[in-house]
Every structure is written in structure tokens, then in C-alpha cells.
Design a protein around this motif. Structure first.
Motif, PDB file in Angstrom:
ATOM      1  N   PHE A  14       0.964  -1.485  -0.085  1.00 59.46           N
ATOM      2  CA  PHE A  14       0.031   0.397   0.093  1.00 59.46           C
ATOM      3  C   PHE A  14       0.869   1.383  -0.156  1.00 59.46           C
ATOM      4  O   PHE A  14       1.553   1.246   0.557  1.00 59.46           O
ATOM      5  N   PRO A  15       0.671   2.250  -0.941  1.00 63.27           N
ATOM      6  CA  PRO A  15       1.478   3.100  -1.059  1.00 63.27           C
ATOM      7  C   PRO A  15       2.080   4.194   0.354  1.00 63.27           C
ATOM      8  O   PRO A  15       1.213   4.122   1.110  1.00 63.27           O
ATOM      9  N   TYR A  16       2.750   4.587   0.565  1.00 62.04           N
ATOM     10  CA  TYR A  16       3.177   5.660   2.201  1.00 62.04           C
ATOM     11  C   TYR A  16       3.749   6.612   1.731  1.00 62.04           C
ATOM     12  O   TYR A  16       3.854   7.821   2.580  1.00 62.04           O
ATOM     13  N   GLY A  17       3.394   7.249   0.378  1.00 63.16           N
ATOM     14  CA  GLY A  17       4.250   8.536  -0.333  1.00 63.16           C
ATOM     15  C   GLY A  17       3.405   9.006  -1.211  1.00 63.16           C
ATOM     16  O   GLY A  17       2.454   8.288  -2.115  1.00 63.16           O
ATOM     17  N   ARG A  18       3.906  10.306  -1.751  1.00 69.36           N
ATOM     18  CA  ARG A  18       2.931  10.169  -3.302  1.00 69.36           C
ATOM     19  C   ARG A  18       3.602  12.131  -4.100  1.00 69.36           C
ATOM     20  O   ARG A  18       5.368  12.527  -3.370  1.00 69.36           O
ATOM     21  N   TYR A  48      -2.901   7.018  -0.317  1.00 66.24           N
ATOM     22  CA  TYR A  48      -1.762   6.149   0.180  1.00 66.24           C
ATOM     23  C   TYR A  48      -2.116   6.758   2.369  1.00 66.24           C
ATOM     24  O   TYR A  48      -2.382   7.192   2.475  1.00 66.24           O
ATOM     25  N   LEU A  49      -0.466   6.091   2.990  1.00 62.27           N
ATOM     26  CA  LEU A  49      -0.814   6.000   4.096  1.00 62.27           C
ATOM     27  C   LEU A  49       0.461   7.474   4.937  1.00 62.27           C
ATOM     28  O   LEU A  49       0.762   7.297   3.993  1.00 62.27           O
ATOM     29  N   GLU A  50      -0.925   8.028   5.328  1.00 59.46           N
ATOM     30  CA  GLU A  50      -0.147   9.358   6.268  1.00 59.46           C
ATOM     31  C   GLU A  50       0.454   8.519   6.586  1.00 59.46           C
ATOM     32  O   GLU A  50       0.939   7.506   7.029  1.00 59.46           O
ATOM     33  N   THR A  51       2.239   9.922   7.593  1.00 57.30           N
ATOM     34  CA  THR A  51       2.920   9.362   8.132  1.00 57.30           C
ATOM     35  C   THR A  51       1.951   9.612   9.689  1.00 57.30           C
ATOM     36  O   THR A  51       1.554   9.627   9.608  1.00 57.30           O
ATOM     37  N   ALA A  52       2.962   8.818  10.937  1.00 57.24           N
ATOM     38  CA  ALA A  52       2.567   8.995  12.088  1.00 57.24           C
ATOM     39  C   ALA A  52       2.784   9.940  12.638  1.00 57.24           C
ATOM     40  O   ALA A  52       3.039  10.879  12.106  1.00 57.24           O
ATOM     41  N   PRO A  53       1.607  10.990  13.539  1.00 56.49           N
ATOM     42  CA  PRO A  53       0.766   9.864  14.423  1.00 56.49           C
ATOM     43  C   PRO A  53      -0.394   9.266  13.865  1.00 56.49           C
ATOM     44  O   PRO A  53      -0.692   8.240  14.270  1.00 56.49           O
ATOM     45  N   TRP A 124      -0.446  14.819  -8.036  1.00 53.46           N
ATOM     46  CA  TRP A 124       0.156  13.538  -7.390  1.00 53.46           C
ATOM     47  C   TRP A 124      -0.224  12.320  -8.037  1.00 53.46           C
ATOM     48  O   TRP A 124      -1.635  12.341  -8.169  1.00 53.46           O
ATOM     49  N   TYR A 125       0.271  11.521  -7.492  1.00 52.17           N
ATOM     50  CA  TYR A 125       0.200  10.081  -8.028  1.00 52.17           C
ATOM     51  C   TYR A 125       0.608   9.612  -6.886  1.00 52.17           C
ATOM     52  O   TYR A 125       1.721  10.060  -6.225  1.00 52.17           O
ATOM     53  N   PRO A 126       0.514   8.346  -5.472  1.00 53.14           N
ATOM     54  CA  PRO A 126       0.682   7.459  -5.009  1.00 53.14           C
ATOM     55  C   PRO A 126       2.148   7.172  -5.017  1.00 53.14           C
ATOM     56  O   PRO A 126       2.454   6.532  -6.275  1.00 53.14           O
ATOM     57  N   THR A 127       2.985   6.620  -4.505  1.00 51.64           N
ATOM     58  CA  THR A 127       4.352   6.409  -4.562  1.00 51.64           C
ATOM     59  C   THR A 127       4.542   5.319  -3.350  1.00 51.64           C
ATOM     60  O   THR A 127       4.399   5.511  -2.068  1.00 51.64           O
ATOM     61  N   GLY A 128       5.816   4.078  -3.588  1.00 56.29           N
ATOM     62  CA  GLY A 128       6.494   3.713  -2.464  1.00 56.29           C
ATOM     63  C   GLY A 128       7.338   2.912  -1.864  1.00 56.29           C
ATOM     64  O   GLY A 128       8.346   4.236  -2.026  1.00 56.29           O
ATOM     65  N   TRP A 129       7.963   1.623  -2.206  1.00 59.37           N
ATOM     66  CA  TRP A 129       9.280   1.597  -1.943  1.00 59.37           C
ATOM     67  C   TRP A 129       9.956   2.721  -2.803  1.00 59.37           C
ATOM     68  O   TRP A 129       9.860   2.299  -3.540  1.00 59.37           O
ATOM     69  N   THR A 130      12.031   2.080  -2.657  1.00 56.07           N
ATOM     70  CA  THR A 130      12.270   3.260  -4.045  1.00 56.07           C
ATOM     71  C   THR A 130      12.616   1.930  -4.646  1.00 56.07           C
ATOM     72  O   THR A 130      13.240   0.850  -4.145  1.00 56.07           O
ATOM     73  N   THR A 131      13.375   2.241  -5.462  1.00 56.26           N
ATOM     74  CA  THR A 131      13.529   1.567  -7.634  1.00 56.26           C
ATOM     75  C   THR A 131      14.995   1.141  -6.776  1.00 56.26           C
ATOM     76  O   THR A 131      16.010   2.372  -6.258  1.00 56.26           O
ATOM     77  N   HIS A 132      15.669   0.194  -7.760  1.00 60.90           N
ATOM     78  CA  HIS A 132      17.119  -0.693  -7.808  1.00 60.90           C
ATOM     79  C   HIS A 132      17.598  -0.228  -8.623  1.00 60.90           C
ATOM     80  O   HIS A 132      17.318  -1.735  -9.334  1.00 60.90           O
ATOM     81  N   PHE A 214       1.409  -3.331   4.280  1.00 56.79           N
ATOM     82  CA  PHE A 214       0.520  -2.383   4.617  1.00 56.79           C
ATOM     83  C   PHE A 214       1.234  -1.234   5.850  1.00 56.79           C
ATOM     84  O   PHE A 214       0.591  -0.381   6.338  1.00 56.79           O
ATOM     85  N   GLY A 215       2.432  -1.568   5.931  1.00 57.59           N
ATOM     86  CA  GLY A 215       3.825  -0.668   6.731  1.00 57.59           C
ATOM     87  C   GLY A 215       3.293   0.458   6.869  1.00 57.59           C
ATOM     88  O   GLY A 215       3.294   1.182   5.213  1.00 57.59           O
ATOM     89  N   GLN A 216       3.046   1.301   7.562  1.00 58.87           N
ATOM     90  CA  GLN A 216       4.317   2.496   7.418  1.00 58.87           C
ATOM     91  C   GLN A 216       4.161   2.981   8.578  1.00 58.87           C
ATOM     92  O   GLN A 216       4.161   2.622  10.003  1.00 58.87           O
ATOM     93  N   SER A 217       5.916   4.060   8.465  1.00 58.50           N
ATOM     94  CA  SER A 217       6.394   4.479   9.540  1.00 58.50           C
ATOM     95  C   SER A 217       5.880   5.455  10.467  1.00 58.50           C
ATOM     96  O   SER A 217       4.628   6.553  10.496  1.00 58.50           O
TER      97      SER A 217
END
Length: 217
Positions: A14-18, A48-53, A124-132, A214-217
Motif C-alpha cells: 500500500f503506497p506510503y507517499g506521493r 496512500y498512508l500518512e506518516t505517524a501519528p 499527485w500520484y501515490p508512491t512506495g519503496w525506492t526502485t533499485h 501495509f506498513g507505515q512509519s
């Protein structure tokens, strides 16, 4: 008896940024299919999932348009469709599942997902991990979902929420819920190019079981 459709791919989340830097950009990401599968389907979400809290699901504020292709290990690209259409507009907060794609991946094999995302100026569009780049992942500024070379790069990426399919062997499916440990924050093994995703739970699965995260910091 035919096996039911289920999650069969790794490195989905699940995306955790944009992001909104480029209006049209194609991402190429690598996804292992532990049980092997046929009739693959991509699931994408426009939130996308907002950061904590809060860690709340948040809309991007606009629709996004996707055009995708599945590239096998030999470089053959099969277009993805939604209701027979080669593109899909996803409203903010909505989820879209593609038609089944006639692609077969052997157990333990992998498939590349080419995802071209288009938004309007300033949208905007949703984003997740970094590509490598070490895994061959990367981006192209423009549409190369169905053809053309995509160079390697390390940038914030666009990933499916899930890769569904008909598995060709028995294998459990895992949903990962959690905080930064699940997301992979400061996971330097992942940042150096761990091939199936980031976070302690993903490391524990080690490419043996498919998952969506579905993790988010």
C-alpha cells in the motif's frame, strides 16, 4: 479442481507517499512469483498512508491514469487491460483491478511490471519503496509501458498494491501490517537492493511466500 485467484507476487504494498515531479513517467519494477502463476492481474490504489501519528489513508486529491505492461524474463511485454481498455483512470481513493493477463510465470520466477502513470500539472500520484538500479529497476520520463528501453535508476517508485493470479503450486499468502519495522525504514539491506522488498517481515519471508504490505512509519 482449479486453484482460486489469490495474491501470488512479492514486492507489492500500500503506497506510503506521493509525488508530482513528472506528469508522465513509466516505472519498471521486478516482482518474484514464489508459487508460479498464470492469468496475472494488477491491483492499484489511488491513495496512500500518512506518516505517524495518524497513519491514515489519504487521497491524492486527483485522478490518475495508468497504462501497464507485464514483461517476462525474456523481455516479451504483454499489455495490461482494464475492461478491455489499455488505460485506466482511477479516481482519488479508488482501487482498480486489471483484467487477467495471459502470462505464465514458473515457480520462483519473476515478472517486470511496467507502469506508466499520468497526472495533470501539479497533481499527485501515490508512491512506495525506492526502485533499485542494481536489480534492473528504473524509470523513463514518458510512456514506455508497452515498448522501449527503460534505464536503471534509484528513485521513489510506483508499485502495485497486489499481484493476483492463479497459482500453479500450493503456497500461503501473507498480509503484512505494522509500523516502520514492517515498512522497512532504515532497512539498509533493502536499500542496497534486496530483491523482494523491505522490512523485517519481508526478510523473514525471503521470497518464499507472496505478500502485500501495509506498513507505515
Amino acid at each position: 479442481m482449479a486453484r482460486p485467484t489469490k495474491v501470488v507476487g512479492c514486492k507489492t504494498l500500500f503506497p506510503y507517499g506521493r509525488a508530482n515531479a513528472i506528469a508522465v513517467r513509466t516505472y519498471r519494477t521486478k516482482h518474484f512469483i514464489p508459487p508460479g502463476a498464470t492469468n496475472l492481474r494488477l491491483v492499484h490504489v489511488n491513495s496512500y498512508l500518512e506518516t505517524a501519528p495518524s497513519v491514515a489513508e489519504t487521497n491524492t486529491g486527483n485522478a490518475i491514469v495508468l497504462k501497464c505492461g507485464l514483461e517476462d524474463s525474456l523481455g516479451t511485454i504483454t499489455p495490461v487491460t482494464w475492461g478491455g481498455s489499455p488505460t485506466k483512470s482511477i479516481a482519488q481513493g479508488a482501487t482498480a483491478t486489471s483484467d487477467p493477463v495471459v502470462v505464465t510465470v514458473a515457480p520462483g520466477g519473476y515478472v517486470w511490471v511496467r507502469c506508466c502513470v499520468t497526472v495533470g500539472a501539479g497533481e499527485w500520484y501515490p508512491t512506495g519503496w525506492t526502485t533499485h538500479s542494481g536489480d534492473g529497476e528504473g524509470t523513463f520520463d514518458g510512456d514506455r509501458a508497452h515498448s522501449g528501453a527503460i534505464g536503471t535508476s534509484t528513485v521513489v517508485g510506483v508499485y502495485p498494491l497486489a499481484i493476483l493470479g492463479t497459482p500453479t503450486s500450493e503456497c500461503p499468502t501473507v498480509a503484512i501490517l505494522g509500523d516502520s519495522i514492517a515498512q522497512g525504514t532504515r532497512d539498509y539491506l533493502w536499500r542496497s537492493g534486496y530483491p523482494v522488498g523491505g522490512g523485517w517481515f519481508v526478510r523473514a519471508l525471503d521470497g518464499v511466500m507472496p505478500f502485500t504490505q501495509f506498513g507505515q512509519s
